[in-house]
Write a protein that holds these residues in place. Sequence first.
Motif, mmCIF file in Angstrom:
data_model
loop_
_atom_site.group_PDB
_atom_site.id
_atom_site.type_symbol
_atom_site.label_atom_id
_atom_site.label_comp_id
_atom_site.label_asym_id
_atom_site.label_seq_id
_atom_site.Cartn_x
_atom_site.Cartn_y
_atom_site.Cartn_z
ATOM 1 N N TYR B 34 0.817 -1.276 0.255
ATOM 2 C CA TYR B 34 0.099 0.003 -0.070
ATOM 3 C C TYR B 34 0.912 1.433 -0.096
ATOM 4 O O TYR B 34 0.633 2.271 -0.682
ATOM 5 C CB TYR B 34 -1.014 -0.089 1.172
ATOM 6 C CG TYR B 34 -2.031 0.931 0.952
ATOM 7 C CD1 TYR B 34 -3.369 0.415 0.273
ATOM 8 C CD2 TYR B 34 -2.112 2.103 1.388
ATOM 9 C CE1 TYR B 34 -4.227 1.387 0.004
ATOM 10 C CE2 TYR B 34 -3.235 3.202 1.312
ATOM 11 C CZ TYR B 34 -4.239 2.771 0.582
ATOM 12 O OH TYR B 34 -5.325 3.517 0.498
ATOM 13 N N HIS B 68 -10.827 -2.110 -0.134
ATOM 14 C CA HIS B 68 -10.554 -2.531 -1.406
ATOM 15 C C HIS B 68 -10.803 -4.160 -1.299
ATOM 16 O O HIS B 68 -11.078 -4.639 -2.340
ATOM 17 C CB HIS B 68 -9.348 -2.425 -2.040
ATOM 18 C CG HIS B 68 -9.213 -0.643 -2.246
ATOM 19 N ND1 HIS B 68 -10.299 -0.031 -2.714
ATOM 20 C CD2 HIS B 68 -8.235 0.093 -1.956
ATOM 21 C CE1 HIS B 68 -9.666 1.297 -2.884
ATOM 22 N NE2 HIS B 68 -8.629 1.317 -2.456
ATOM 23 N N GLY B 72 -13.139 -6.107 -3.511
ATOM 24 C CA GLY B 72 -12.537 -7.090 -4.494
ATOM 25 C C GLY B 72 -13.161 -8.460 -4.480
ATOM 26 O O GLY B 72 -13.616 -8.857 -5.764
ATOM 27 N N THR B 220 -4.838 -3.586 -8.211
ATOM 28 C CA THR B 220 -6.092 -3.880 -8.436
ATOM 29 C C THR B 220 -6.126 -5.531 -8.298
ATOM 30 O O THR B 220 -7.012 -6.198 -7.644
ATOM 31 C CB THR B 220 -6.751 -3.524 -9.760
ATOM 32 O OG1 THR B 220 -6.622 -2.115 -9.940
ATOM 33 C CG2 THR B 220 -8.154 -3.910 -10.052
ATOM 34 N N TRP B 223 -5.994 -6.490 -4.524
ATOM 35 C CA TRP B 223 -7.275 -6.698 -4.029
ATOM 36 C C TRP B 223 -8.260 -7.909 -4.386
ATOM 37 O O TRP B 223 -9.275 -8.068 -4.051
ATOM 38 C CB TRP B 223 -8.088 -5.377 -3.917
ATOM 39 C CG TRP B 223 -7.301 -4.173 -3.785
ATOM 40 C CD1 TRP B 223 -7.131 -3.217 -4.574
ATOM 41 C CD2 TRP B 223 -6.313 -3.972 -2.826
ATOM 42 N NE1 TRP B 223 -6.236 -2.233 -4.241
ATOM 43 C CE2 TRP B 223 -5.852 -2.769 -2.990
ATOM 44 C CE3 TRP B 223 -5.976 -4.600 -1.507
ATOM 45 C CZ2 TRP B 223 -4.960 -2.238 -2.177
ATOM 46 C CZ3 TRP B 223 -5.030 -4.093 -0.624
ATOM 47 C CH2 TRP B 223 -4.545 -2.653 -0.759
ATOM 48 N N ASN B 225 -9.295 -8.071 -7.257
ATOM 49 C CA ASN B 225 -10.474 -7.646 -8.158
ATOM 50 C C ASN B 225 -10.175 -7.986 -9.392
ATOM 51 O O ASN B 225 -9.200 -7.505 -10.036
ATOM 52 C CB ASN B 225 -10.598 -6.130 -8.111
ATOM 53 C CG ASN B 225 -11.601 -5.332 -8.763
ATOM 54 O OD1 ASN B 225 -11.840 -5.851 -9.869
ATOM 55 N ND2 ASN B 225 -11.854 -4.272 -8.396
ATOM 56 N N TYR B 244 -9.221 0.871 -12.049
ATOM 57 C CA TYR B 244 -10.188 0.416 -10.970
ATOM 58 C C TYR B 244 -10.246 1.861 -10.140
ATOM 59 O O TYR B 244 -9.524 2.519 -9.873
ATOM 60 C CB TYR B 244 -9.601 -0.574 -10.148
ATOM 61 C CG TYR B 244 -10.016 -0.636 -8.829
ATOM 62 C CD1 TYR B 244 -11.564 -0.758 -8.665
ATOM 63 C CD2 TYR B 244 -9.303 -0.590 -7.562
ATOM 64 C CE1 TYR B 244 -12.042 -1.000 -7.146
ATOM 65 C CE2 TYR B 244 -9.869 -0.770 -6.272
ATOM 66 C CZ TYR B 244 -11.298 -0.915 -6.248
ATOM 67 O OH TYR B 244 -11.692 -1.288 -4.878
ATOM 68 N N GLY B 246 -11.160 2.611 -7.274
ATOM 69 C CA GLY B 246 -10.588 2.606 -5.944
ATOM 70 C C GLY B 246 -9.268 3.005 -5.901
ATOM 71 O O GLY B 246 -8.688 3.411 -5.255
ATOM 72 N N HIS B 247 -8.569 2.695 -7.010
ATOM 73 C CA HIS B 247 -7.191 3.026 -7.294
ATOM 74 C C HIS B 247 -7.098 4.940 -7.116
ATOM 75 O O HIS B 247 -6.366 5.193 -6.456
ATOM 76 C CB HIS B 247 -6.520 2.727 -8.828
ATOM 77 C CG HIS B 247 -5.145 2.901 -8.606
ATOM 78 N ND1 HIS B 247 -4.322 2.334 -7.833
ATOM 79 C CD2 HIS B 247 -4.201 3.427 -9.680
ATOM 80 C CE1 HIS B 247 -3.004 2.527 -8.240
ATOM 81 N NE2 HIS B 247 -3.077 3.466 -9.100
ATOM 82 N N SER B 250 -8.043 5.609 -3.521
ATOM 83 C CA SER B 250 -6.518 5.590 -2.666
ATOM 84 C C SER B 250 -5.649 6.706 -2.854
ATOM 85 O O SER B 250 -4.929 7.040 -2.230
ATOM 86 C CB SER B 250 -6.095 4.269 -2.570
ATOM 87 O OG SER B 250 -6.862 3.121 -1.842
#
Lengths: 343, 343, 343
Positions: B34, B68, B72, B220, B223, B225, B244, B246-247, B250
């Motif tokens: 992360y 995530h 995912g 991605t 996670w 996903n 994604y 969510g990227h 973050s």
Amino acid sequence: MKTNAGRFFEDYRLGETIAHAVPRTVSGGERALYHALYPARHALYSSDEFARACGLPAAPVDDLAAFHLVFGKTVPDISLNAVANLGYAEGRWLKPVFPGDTLRSESTVIGLKENSNGKSGVVYVRTRGLNQHGEAVLEYVRWVMVKKRDEAAPAPEATVPTLAKSVAAADLVVPAGLDFTRYDFTLAGEPHRWGDYAVGERIDHVDGVTIEEAEHMLATRLWQNTAKVHFDATNRPDGKRLIYGGHVISMARALSFNGLANAQMIVALNAGAHANPCFSGDTVRAWSEVLDRAETPAPGVGALRLRLVAVKHGTDPFALKGEDGKYNPGVLLDLDYWALVPR
Amino acid sequence: MKTNAGRFFEDYRLGETIAHAVPRTVSGGERALYHALYPARHALYSSDEFARACGLPAAPVDDLAAFHLVFGKTVPDISLNAVANLGYAEGRWLKPVFPGDTLRSESTVIGLKENSNGKSGVVYVRTRGLNQHGEAVLEYVRWVMVKKRDEAAPAPEATVPTLAKSVAAADLVVPAGLDFTRYDFTLAGEPHRWGDYAVGERIDHVDGVTIEEAEHMLATRLWQNTAKVHFDATNRPDGKRLIYGGHVISMARALSFNGLANAQMIVALNAGAHANPCFSGDTVRAWSEVLDRAETPAPGVGALRLRLVAVKHGTDPFALKGEDGKYNPGVLLDLDYWALVPR
Amino acid sequence: MKTNAGRFFEDYRLGETIAHAVPRTVSGGERALYHALYPARHALYSSDEFARACGLPAAPVDDLAAFHLVFGKTVPDISLNAVANLGYAEGRWLKPVFPGDTLRSESTVIGLKENSNGKSGVVYVRTRGLNQHGEAVLEYVRWVMVKKRDEAAPAPEATVPTLAKSVAAADLVVPAGLDFTRYDFTLAGEPHRWGDYAVGERIDHVDGVTIEEAEHMLATRLWQNTAKVHFDATNRPDGKRLIYGGHVISMARALSFNGLANAQMIVALNAGAHANPCFSGDTVRAWSEVLDRAETPAPGVGALRLRLVAVKHGTDPFALKGEDGKYNPGVLLDLDYWALVPR
């Protein structure tokens, strides 16, 4: 010269055992990176809880990560001057590898055969991966074509080992304690049991992954595989780096989750061909074929012998070879392995 | 067919709960990754010592990493055939996730509404992330537009859940033991307390990050996903992979450290829109607006409701919508969340 | 303004100590990522077993990873407005860093000198990395050229510290317990002992690595170094991101395994110049020169003072400087350090 120029064909002696350098302790870091590098979702390797429910002490490091780590250590001694990686045989996973384990490798030369052109020869080695207790976790035979340093060097007597076409089901090693009788198919992601797979059945794994230079270099370095063709863009006129064949194996195996989510543990590598080189920008797709089925003595545990084929997007995935018997250019990988599946 | 083609609109039943596959044990590896993937610097997630001084047993995994991971797992069951991710609501973090925890997810269908064109419908799910003790660590509502397999399939009775515009301050869950009375502002990186932020205040987070294909794919996959649009360049004529959403969340949240270093813990997701797709080569910038403030019963702990907006470099960051009420093309993300801040 | 615009030259006071923000706990995750980012193979940092056989409790985090983590924390306070990173001196590693340790940094201003143009000045700091016990793990002097916010601001009295040309052998700190008397040269990868290296000897490390944008950004973020030039492609007309100099140090050091596999632990940084910027697409090569040798009181442990030079592929690696005394454009790094080697 203090740097290692690697061994040439005439440097190998039949029967010698080479202890490979740079042991490696694995941790949750390697496991997390494996999940970042490949779309790996087999539950036994993703969840400590799932692994415990299957009788293991924790989720092992992916079997292919263990393979790559053991393999990577052999590169400076076996394949630094290799022209081609010709094949694998008699591969068996003997013990799961867990975070905290330290791996090292050694290889015994079991065959040598000079090529008729006198410029290179084939070296056969049996490689073992060992943990910190000296226990073998993995073994496999690999043969590579290696250049001669001096074409005038005398050829050793040709010795070609007799290798099994595939690992016999009776020789598969099921990890101690493995028990699939309370296997959770919902958490694993698919309902298909061992008995649901028929010999000859083909499974198209649907998804594709386009590979980037940064990704395959991160992966290959992670296994401490230092073959320069994977890292140095000045090696080729087009500036591309040859992708480590093991990267394609892991990518295809991870893609095979879609249809083979319950083919949890890899226990044998029967054969494998890196049919064509893979490069950055290629989109990898995969399909599998069920080659054989076997029971095991472990509770609820069956074995499937699977063929895993990886192809580049844009080619007919099922047209493997031409009339000349050679792989078509779009085929990347043709792998034959045994996996453990709940019955 | 052994592969998972995903669910279509007519496959969902109101009230059913779907247990999602592939539980995941997290370790320091996920935490390190992360930090490699995002410019994340919130001290509570970076340092075990800092977290202990705030009353927690260790530094948790980033709240968005937990999100995530939970999200995912839902992709194969909820959004494999989704046309669009329409919204989030009523998201709450209920327990911090620590290395060693194993997460799984389940979703309950709380709403279904076929579109008037008869080709797709909207599915509303309430998703819960659960740890190895069966405790909920996170819950949120998400709604997606999903294709129908068969346009002739009968439509279910339309049910649209009533969702809160935002999580009420009284419903925020402060982690057990959290205590900011001895909070070290120097180590955290900024002096600004809860009381220093005024409703309506805007903070430009200054920095920009240009995204590469390899990075968003690593994230991605981490996670688990597996939505193919993120990985397969052959899905689009321009060979780009959709990043994604969510990227982007973050990335923007990490950039928000600069000005919101003390907005340590995310405790609620009120709403969120992925306004436009993000692609490799885009440079992401972010700004925040203080929407609301609330006290909490925990010692020294206040809450800020924040709007986090991510935009592409080269567009006016504050011109969010056109006269038609639609987001301008340069806007990537419009997120509304609650964070815990020292008072 | 809640965001940090960084300090300008006139903001520094001689003798002040700046506590840098965002402490960081390291784990096996950082270690695994280091192996993925660099071709690092020194056995002491790869294997807990090897490290224990050398008297340490476990394999430490790479010395350069510790350096980058300590350095990264100083960026927001020291070099956010730096025009150039001018040099390093008197660097010493004082204690190995192990997974589980939490690092923070502090810097004391030991010199200030305004440039004659009145637009900028040189700031000298002595930085210390501290672990969770408050013990120093690393210290070094660094000087940077920093812009003035206000050219009219009065200049402080010029103070230039007297810095050692190199760390004296007697001042090297050998980690407690280190013992190379049972050192396993086979596992380490090369047979060369301390006594095999002669002052003046040069070692070409042979291999090259071509760097990708995604890789150097992952690395630089991992160390929480947030200097925007490394991440934001909109900073330069050509869209390239300047690669963090420390990335080149780690890459060159890892490449130096080939010929210096037994130069296990870095204990001092005598001097260093980032001779020219490095960009994505550059292929990095490296060579070393033995500058000095010293004994240490630890059993079986000698020290080598080494010069490590990194160059771009395509330039004469040994033509360091032109007639004007300036580095040639192909030179990336000229580093002077002490390493511990088995005798």
